[in-house]
Design an enzyme around this catalytic site. Structure first.
Site, PDB file in Angstrom:
ATOM      1  N   ARG A 107     -13.110  13.796   6.427  1.00 42.22           N
ATOM      2  CA  ARG A 107     -12.155  13.767   6.547  1.00 42.22           C
ATOM      3  C   ARG A 107     -11.780  14.623   5.205  1.00 42.22           C
ATOM      4  NH1 ARG A 107      -9.092   9.204   7.521  1.00 42.22           N
ATOM      5  NH2 ARG A 107      -6.593  10.821   7.496  1.00 42.22           N
ATOM      6  N   LYS A 114      -8.332  -0.943   6.288  1.00 40.83           N
ATOM      7  CA  LYS A 114      -8.649  -1.648   5.217  1.00 40.83           C
ATOM      8  C   LYS A 114      -8.045  -2.371   4.563  1.00 40.83           C
ATOM      9  CE  LYS A 114      -8.961   3.043   3.110  1.00 40.83           C
ATOM     10  NZ  LYS A 114      -8.823   3.712   2.643  1.00 40.83           N
ATOM     11  N   HIS A 146       0.208  -1.022  -0.365  1.00 39.71           N
ATOM     12  CA  HIS A 146      -0.013   0.015   0.203  1.00 39.71           C
ATOM     13  C   HIS A 146       0.681   1.307  -0.311  1.00 39.71           C
ATOM     14  CE1 HIS A 146      -3.601   2.319   0.637  1.00 39.71           C
ATOM     15  NE2 HIS A 146      -2.653   3.287   1.300  1.00 39.71           N
ATOM     16  N   ASP A 166     -14.582   3.598   7.502  1.00 34.31           N
ATOM     17  CA  ASP A 166     -13.632   3.864   7.245  1.00 34.31           C
ATOM     18  C   ASP A 166     -14.357   5.099   5.792  1.00 34.31           C
ATOM     19  OD1 ASP A 166     -10.393   5.243   7.132  1.00 34.31           O
ATOM     20  OD2 ASP A 166     -11.060   4.015   4.794  1.00 34.31           O
ATOM     21  N   SER A 222      -7.179   4.217   9.196  1.00 37.79           N
ATOM     22  CA  SER A 222      -8.178   4.549   8.195  1.00 37.79           C
ATOM     23  C   SER A 222      -7.346   3.333   7.083  1.00 37.79           C
ATOM     24  CB  SER A 222      -7.645   5.760   7.538  1.00 37.79           C
ATOM     25  OG  SER A 222      -7.768   5.829   6.029  1.00 37.79           O
TER      26      SER A 222
HETATM   27  N1  URA Z   1      -5.322   6.977   2.662  1.00 37.94           N
HETATM   28  C1  URA Z   1      -5.953   6.296   3.065  1.00 37.94           C
HETATM   29  O1  URA Z   1      -7.002   5.318   2.389  1.00 37.94           O
HETATM   30  N2  URA Z   1      -6.547   6.780   4.485  1.00 37.94           N
HETATM   31  C2  URA Z   1      -5.307   8.184   4.379  1.00 37.94           C
HETATM   32  O2  URA Z   1      -6.446   8.367   5.749  1.00 37.94           O
HETATM   33  C3  URA Z   1      -4.781   9.010   3.894  1.00 37.94           C
HETATM   34  C4  URA Z   1      -4.430   8.328   2.998  1.00 37.94           C
END
Ligand code: URA
Length: 429
Positions: free
Chosen positions: A168, A187, A82, A161, A183
């Site tokens: 956000r 995931k 990621h 999220d 966040s």
């Molecule tokens: N990517 C995400 O999935 N969440 C965040 O808060 C920032 C970048």
């Protein structure tokens, strides 16, 4: 429990209890906490922070808000990467098939671009026929058949999220280490990968502008992953200037295919190979040991390219089809001769976004052909009057706005004024 009491506690710097965190996330997901109350809480967290126990519980609560995928029955070990997001960051495209070609399985759930950073799904959707939305069963089948899959996260995955990130994004609370960590990790843990490599970007084109903050973000996420039994490592990588020479959806797919064909820009190849080696090692498949192929070899011998074609076909795409091109292009010339000593990633990302490569609102469509080609990267020579950038768009009226974003984006000077920057800055394990 009461939302106001929780907001007041965090506002005053008091540690939230596990029960308060579980309640607030569950109630918000069910729509029982008003958006303005959650905005206030997000801002209080942004300003006061959260300690390790709070971040871990917040992540857990978001993970529990939805379903969890399970790929532990696959014959190959699973691993994923990621990135915290950057400009020209097309690395997932060559990386996923390369790692698949070396023997691991890659369940990669990706997102769309918002703001100046691009999204992997937007890039792949520029390939005619390619489909981002798969059911869990389809996803599993693509992995079994090809070794890897890149697709959209279903709405059942970490729904807390999904809601909170959108909030956000419009309340100035994105750049918070605890909130970003929870966040991303909620995931990634929901996705069911056995191991994870995080590419934490540092520099003008990244959320984290300095190495100290990026290292703290990396440490927080690595600890959350390992605490959940997912072997997690992070690389801190430079995002002061864009990756590669192409920024935009179809432009980046074409550059990824160059890398998969054994060519492409040196920085994209270097980062693809570095992350692939980390992913394979985290999955227990150390390159060079027990017949595991090195990722650099998979790029050279055509096996990564074959995996790419299989993956694209498995999702309805035609890997041989021509990619969309923008209707209009305009060249920006170098004002002086010399060496490029700085090229600002944020400004290039903003220009690509203004040309139509990105979206302003979630529901906007992107232009597949729009973007920016960089004719010179830091350390390379340019000649006055020769091309510095080529801008692509479907709507010519966007050129002026995009060119404004590029004003002051590039410094040209003497060779002695340029200091090479390492691409991989640090490793956090
Ligand atoms: N990517 C995400 O999935 N969440 C965040 O808060 C920032 C970048």
């Amino acid at each position: 429990m009461d939302a106001i009491e929780i907001i007041r506690a965090k506002r005053d710097g008091v540690e939230l209890t596990p029960e308060q965190i579980d309640w607030v996330i569950a109630a918000y997901t069910r729509g029982e906490i008003a958006e303005e109350q959650m905005s206030a809480l997000a801002m209080a967290i942004f300003l006061k922070g959260m300690n390790r126990a709070e971040v871990a519980r917040w992540t857990e609560a978001m993970l529990d808000s939805g379903e969890r995928l399970d790929f532990s029955d696959l014959a190959r070990p699973t691993t994923d990467k990621h990135s915290t997001g950057g400009v020209g960051d097309k690395i997932t495209l060559p990386l996923t098939p390369t790692v698949a070609a070396c023997g691991a399985a890659v369940p990669q759930l990706s997102g769309r671009g918002l703001g100046h950073t691009g999204g992997t799904l937007d890039k792949l959707e520029s390939i005619p026929g390619w489909r981002a939305s798969l059911s869990t069963e389809e996803m599993r089948q693509v992995i079994v058949d090809t070794g890897g899959v890149i697709c959209a996260a279903g709405s059942g995955l970490a729904p807390a999220d999904r809601k909170l990130y959108a909030l956000r994004d419009v309340t100035g609370t994105v750049e918070s280490i605890p909130l970003i960590s929870a966040s991303i990790m909620s995931k990634k843990l929901a996705e069911g990968t056995g191991s994870l490599v995080l590419d934490v970007k540092v520099g003008s084109g990244a959320f984290m502008k300095d190495t100290t903050a990026a290292r703290e973000l990396a440490r927080t996420m690595v600890d959350i992953g390992n605490d959940h039994g997912v072997r997690t490592v992070a690389l801190l990588t430079d995002m002061e200037s864009p990756l590669g020479r192409q920024v935009g959806n179809a432009l980046e797919v074409a550059e990824a295919v160059e890398v998969l064909s054994g060519g492409g820009p040196a920085d994209v190849v270097e980062l693809t190979v570095a992350l692939a080696r980390e992913m394979l090692t985290a999955a227990g498949l150390t390159p060079g040991e027990n017949g595991i192929k090195d990722p650099a070899e998979a790029l050279r011998d055509g096996s990564a390219l074959e995996s790419w074609k299989d993956m694209i076909r498995a999702q309805g795409g035609d890997p041989e089809a021509d990619l969309p091109e923008a209707a209009e292009s305009r060249v920006v010339l170098a004002p002086t001769s010399g060496v490029v000593t700085r090229l600002d990633a944020y400004q290039v990302g903003l220009a690509a976004w203004r040309l139509g490569a990105g979206r302003a609102r979630k529901e906007d469509a992107v232009s597949f052909g729009a973007g920016v080609t960089l004719h010179a990267k830091p350390g390379e020579e340019v000649v006055a009057g020769e091309p510095l950038f080529t801008l692509y768009t479907d709507e010519a009226e966007r050129f002026g706005w995009a060119a404004e974003a590029l004003e002051g984006a590039c410094d040209i000077g003497g060779a002695d004024e340029w200091t090479p920057r390492p691409l991989v800055i640090d490793r956090v394990a």
